[in-house]
Design an enzyme around this catalytic site. Structure first.
Site, PDB file in Angstrom:
ATOM      1  N   HIS A 174     -14.881  -4.073   8.353  1.00  0.00           N
ATOM      2  CA  HIS A 174     -14.135  -3.591   7.181  1.00  0.00           C
ATOM      3  C   HIS A 174     -14.303  -4.505   5.974  1.00  0.00           C
ATOM      4  O   HIS A 174     -13.517  -4.438   5.029  1.00  0.00           O
ATOM      5  CB  HIS A 174     -12.647  -3.431   7.505  1.00  0.00           C
ATOM      6  CG  HIS A 174     -12.370  -2.521   8.654  1.00  0.00           C
ATOM      7  ND1 HIS A 174     -12.608  -1.168   8.616  1.00  0.00           N
ATOM      8  CD2 HIS A 174     -11.888  -2.782   9.897  1.00  0.00           C
ATOM      9  CE1 HIS A 174     -12.275  -0.630   9.773  1.00  0.00           C
ATOM     10  NE2 HIS A 174     -11.846  -1.575  10.563  1.00  0.00           N
ATOM     11  N   ARG A 196      -7.104  -7.786  -9.421  1.00  0.00           N
ATOM     12  CA  ARG A 196      -7.847  -9.026  -9.687  1.00  0.00           C
ATOM     13  C   ARG A 196      -9.296  -8.671  -9.948  1.00  0.00           C
ATOM     14  O   ARG A 196      -9.697  -7.505  -9.834  1.00  0.00           O
ATOM     15  CB  ARG A 196      -7.757  -9.959  -8.477  1.00  0.00           C
ATOM     16  CG  ARG A 196      -8.206  -9.271  -7.183  1.00  0.00           C
ATOM     17  CD  ARG A 196      -8.317 -10.211  -6.016  1.00  0.00           C
ATOM     18  NE  ARG A 196      -8.481  -9.519  -4.749  1.00  0.00           N
ATOM     19  CZ  ARG A 196      -9.607  -9.010  -4.288  1.00  0.00           C
ATOM     20  NH1 ARG A 196     -10.706  -9.093  -5.016  1.00  0.00           N
ATOM     21  NH2 ARG A 196      -9.661  -8.415  -3.111  1.00  0.00           N
ATOM     22  N   LYS A 255       0.806  -1.218   0.000  1.00  0.00           N
ATOM     23  CA  LYS A 255       0.000   0.000   0.000  1.00  0.00           C
ATOM     24  C   LYS A 255       0.844   1.275   0.000  1.00  0.00           C
ATOM     25  O   LYS A 255       0.487   2.271  -0.623  1.00  0.00           O
ATOM     26  CB  LYS A 255      -0.948  -0.013   1.201  1.00  0.00           C
ATOM     27  CG  LYS A 255      -2.087  -1.014   1.082  1.00  0.00           C
ATOM     28  CD  LYS A 255      -3.019  -0.884   2.277  1.00  0.00           C
ATOM     29  CE  LYS A 255      -4.279  -1.720   2.081  1.00  0.00           C
ATOM     30  NZ  LYS A 255      -4.019  -3.148   2.033  1.00  0.00           N
ATOM     31  N   GLU A 292      -3.296   6.033   8.392  1.00  0.00           N
ATOM     32  CA  GLU A 292      -4.018   7.027   7.604  1.00  0.00           C
ATOM     33  C   GLU A 292      -5.032   7.755   8.477  1.00  0.00           C
ATOM     34  O   GLU A 292      -5.508   7.222   9.489  1.00  0.00           O
ATOM     35  CB  GLU A 292      -4.764   6.360   6.445  1.00  0.00           C
ATOM     36  CG  GLU A 292      -3.860   5.794   5.368  1.00  0.00           C
ATOM     37  CD  GLU A 292      -4.651   5.144   4.253  1.00  0.00           C
ATOM     38  OE1 GLU A 292      -5.854   4.891   4.450  1.00  0.00           O
ATOM     39  OE2 GLU A 292      -4.073   4.892   3.187  1.00  0.00           O
TER      40      GLU A 292
END
Length: 671
Positions: free
Chosen positions: A237, A299, A118, A202
């Protein structure tokens, strides 16, 4: 260019079945792979050929890239489709496939590597001019430094695994005092799931919507987007309900997000299907300058059917054609949105217990008939089992309509007609969600479920009088069916009648039902005119029924007719009515009650799993709510806490031990 004659699908369940359907339509033969647990699975039966690749655990089967590659060579497959999950975003596997002279139906290994971490992905996106969420994406992983970065960013923050996805290795932290514990849990979960404990931090947006854009690229330099999906309805999540297009999306913002997504794909010379995930700050509504790149999934996504339904394009076919070297089947100008689509993920899980996964046999599994705007994607059948080894998703229930309101109505009706018995599912929760007033108003954000928890997961209620009456009718209907199917039944013999006939009297009987701790007597009175009067919980019902099929009853209570499904196994009776399941036990009053009076201070496993951390010991004094151990199940961590204050009398399992659901983990002497 020639397409492949045969492809191997390096996956299982619903996505394997989905790929097989398109391959079959294209005239391509398929090879399935399976673990020992999946030897008789639906995807194995559907494929033209099948190969065993190992034991039930994914690390000994579906993650064995070399074994899967050898199976492809042995069967003469020209390409491998990875599906989603497992090896789909494993750059090493993609590279090995290509080196072996086969085709990986997906992006290049280089693209997977660039987007797999990430922090590196965000750096690439910033360079390409794609907006990113404020945060820390550095290499330093010292806990004190990370805590300082969290203070700099400002709480609340989100800790995310650098190599993660699917909500694993992710923790929301609202206060500085909770950071250290959350960081420890996120790192441990990330290491167990991905073999990489590094994290990034974040800023957590207080009212965010999760909006993603489907992209496609080819080897001829073309890249397009197929519009956006809204995936804001999430628990832990993880997405539960997805829809396309995103409701309330301004034209300018759709254009900006689409252009940003295509720029992201072109920045890494992307090939095949991919998804650019954005987080949008909707505290002041959807605005073109308030969306930020989160990550790219290299994907096909679980939720791809909603995009297929609004564009009329088969994304699996696109994947196969692009992998074979063809140009994209359509350019950007040829793509447009038609209507609205919604998908609900039907899981074996218990919403009332924090969505804990469930396992068991699908004693009943029935879906609405597929047709115009009605689609079911599944990889299991009635009689199959949901095991602790794999994801507990049973099916994707998907609806398409001319607009959002019609799609929602269709989806609600489909969920009402979905019948699952044998294990706990989220079908009732899904129905309450798509019929909720805030969902109808498109008042969406990723905190939707938490915000409306009491509405979506109401406190358990006991059965109503009408439920008891229907249960009694189900008992009568099953008895009549059993009698008719008996070889020695005589239709003219009074001894083989089930209508309660008595000389000079109306027949009657008592059906004893137990639900939880409560036992109820339901009086069934057979009337000479052929009707049935049922008395339950102080109410009376003039009743009749027709059993249209095994386990399918059309019942009339006081003039109101409705359908109900039921399943009887021994003395257990389950009703499925309006999407909700109600479990009864049929009690024989002549039998002694030999049930256990209670487990005292026993702390049991809520589901099968592996003990990964023990935080107590024999003799320890604990308070109610203290963490005693951490159980890993289906790649997620579950903290086992003390149910009351007391002393730990015995610890029956240690770190690394596998436990079954209901196993007594700890004996607790309560105060």
């Amino acid at each position: 260019m020639a397409l492949f004659d045969k492809i191997l699908i390096a996956n299982r369940g619903e996505i394997a079945c989905r790929v097989i359907k398109t391959a079959r339509r294209m005239g391509i033969r398929t090879v399935a792979v399976h673990s020992d647990a999946d030897a008789n699975a639906m995807h194995v039966q559907m494929a033209d050929e099948a190969c065993r690749i190992g034991e039930a655990e994914v690390t000994k089967s579906y993650l064995l890239g070399d074994v899967i590659l050898e199976a492809a060579k042995r069967t003469g497959a020209g390409a491998i489709h990875p599906g989603y999950g497992f090896l789909s975003e494993n750059a090493g596997f993609a590279e090995a496939v290509e080196k072996a002279g086969l085709t990986f139906i997906g992006p290049t290994a280089d693209s997977i590597r660039k987007m797999g971490l990430k922090d590196a992905a965000k750096a690439i996106m910033e360079k390409a001019g794609v907006p990113v969420v404020p945060g820390y994406h550095g290499d330093g992983q010292d806990p004190d430094d990370l805590a300082a970065e969290a203070e700099r960013i400002g709480y609340p923050v989100l800790i995310k695994a650098v190599a993660g996805g699917g909500g694993k290795g992710m923790r929301r932290v609202d206060k500085a005092k909770d950071f250290a514990k959350a960081l420890e849990g996120a790192k441990r979960e990330a290491k167990n799931a991905f073999g990489d404990e590094r994290v990034l931090i974040e800023k957590f947006l207080v009212k965010p919507r999760h909006i993603e854009v489907q992209v496609f690229g080819d080897t001829h330099g073309n890249a397009v987007h197929l519009f956006e999906r809204d995936c804001s309805i999430q628990r832990r999540h993880q997405k539960v309900i997805e829809e396309a297009p995103a409701p309330g999306m301004p034209v300018a913002m759709r254009r900006a997000m689409g252009e940003a997504a295509v720029a992201a794909a072109k920045a890494i010379d992307y090939r095949g299907a991919g998804t650019i995930e954005f987080i949008a700050d909707v505290s002041e509504g959807l605005k073109p300058d308030r969306f930020y790149f989160m990550e790219m999934n290299t994907r096909l996504q679980v939720e791809h059917p909603v995009t297929e339904l609004i564009t009329g394009r088969d994304l699996v076919e696109w994947q196969i054609r692009v992998a074979a070297g063809e140009a994209l089947p359509a350019g950007q100008d040829a793509l447009s949105i038609h209507g609205h689509a919604m998908e609900a993920r039907l899981y074996a899980e218990n919403p009332a217990r924090m969505f804990l996964p469930a396992t068991g046999r699908l004693d009943m599994l029935r879906f609405p008939e597929e047709g115009e705007g009605v689609r079911i994607d599944t990889g299991v059948r009635e009689g199959d089992s949901v095991t602790p080894f794999y994801d507990p998703m049973i099916a994707k229930v998907i609806a398409h309509g001319k607009d959002r309101a019609e799609a929602a109505r269709k989806l609600a009706g489909m969920l009402e007609r979905t019948r699952v018995v044998g294990l706990t599912t989220n079908v009732f929760f899904l129905h309450r969600t798509v019929t909720h007033h805030a969902f109808d108003a498109a008042d969406l954000d990723t905190g939707f479920i938490e915000r409306f928890q009491k509405d979506l997961v109401p406190a358990a209620r006991g059965p109503e009088a009408a439920d008891m009456a229907l249960a009694a009718l189900a008992v009568l209907a099953q008895r009549a069916a059993d009698r008719r199917s008996a070889h020695d039944a005589d239709p003219f013999s009074p001894w083989d009648q089930t209508g309660g006939w008595r000389l000079n009297d109306d027949g009657h009987e008592i059906v004893h039902l137990r639900h939880g701790e409560d036992e109820t007597e339901v009086a069934v009175r057979y009337q000479r005119g052929g009707g049935i009067r049922i008395e339950a919980a102080g109410e009376s019902f003039q009743s009749s029924y027709v059993m249209e099929a095994p386990g399918e009853l059309v019942a009339t209570l006081n003039g109101d007719r409705s359908g109900v499904s039921f399943l009887r196994k021994g003395q257990a009776l389950t009703l499925v009515r309006e999407g909700a399941s109600i479990a009864f036990e049929i009690v024989d009053p002549m039998e002694a009650d030999l049930s256990d009076e209670g487990a005292g201070g026993a702390i049991t496993a809520p589901l099968p799993g592996k003990i990964i951390k023990l935080t107590t010991e024999t003799g320890a004094k604990v308070k109610k709510g203290d963490a005693l151990m951490i159980l890993e199940a289906m790649k997620m961590e579950h903290t086992i806490s003390a149910s009351a204050a007391g002393t730990v009398a015995e610890v029956n399992y240690g770190e690394g031990d596998q436990v079954e659901e209901g196993a007594v983990l700890i004996a607790l002497e309560t105060e």
